[in-house]
Enzyme design. Sequence first.
Site, PDB file in Angstrom:
ATOM      1  CE1 TYR A  56     -11.469  26.453  39.690  1.00 43.54           C
ATOM      2  CE2 TYR A  56     -11.246  27.537  37.558  1.00 43.54           C
ATOM      3  CZ  TYR A  56     -11.991  26.771  38.438  1.00 43.54           C
ATOM      4  OH  TYR A  56     -13.221  26.336  38.079  1.00 43.54           O
ATOM      5  CG  ASN A  72     -18.076  23.011  47.353  1.00 45.94           C
ATOM      6  OD1 ASN A  72     -18.377  22.764  48.509  1.00 45.94           O
ATOM      7  ND2 ASN A  72     -18.696  23.929  46.629  1.00 45.94           N
ATOM      8  CB  CYS A 112     -17.545  26.372  43.815  1.00 44.18           C
ATOM      9  SG  CYS A 112     -19.117  25.599  43.509  1.00 44.18           S
ATOM     10  CG  HIS A 113     -21.545  30.213  41.454  1.00 43.00           C
ATOM     11  ND1 HIS A 113     -22.020  29.796  42.694  1.00 43.00           N
ATOM     12  CD2 HIS A 113     -21.803  31.527  41.368  1.00 43.00           C
ATOM     13  CE1 HIS A 113     -22.548  30.845  43.296  1.00 43.00           C
ATOM     14  NE2 HIS A 113     -22.425  31.910  42.526  1.00 43.00           N
ATOM     15  CD  GLU A 119     -23.406  35.457  42.363  1.00 42.81           C
ATOM     16  OE1 GLU A 119     -22.248  35.870  42.279  1.00 42.81           O
ATOM     17  OE2 GLU A 119     -23.724  34.436  42.989  1.00 42.81           O
TER      18      GLU A 119
END
Length: 89
Positions: free
Chosen positions: A27, A50, A58-59, A87
Amino acid sequence: MKLDGTKFQIKVWKEIAKIPYGETRTYKQLAEAIGYPKSYRAVANACSANPYAPHIPCHRVIRSDGTLGGYSAKGGIDKKRRLLKQEMS
DNA sequence: CACATGACCTAAC
DNA sequence: TGTTAGGCCATGT
């Protein structure tokens, strides 16, 4: 695409969208990237606000400690953990 | 305008 | 290593 929100949020979301697949940003880093190094608190707020998740990654945004932090979108924190794990595979 | 909220951060115990 | 306390900021009520 048109993002609906405040100027600050738009900046945050756009910056988040730049995060490459399989990578993560804190962040704080995000805050610095948009030009608000001290607004990391608000950055987290923008993520929770969001409405384009997971269209907006955002993850991929985690805490400075390396912990995932939280995830208000559908699936909760567990979903976030899964996406990242997938990912990074 | 004042107060409350939250997916934070750092330092101290 | 886990918890507490204070500071920070944009947003919503």
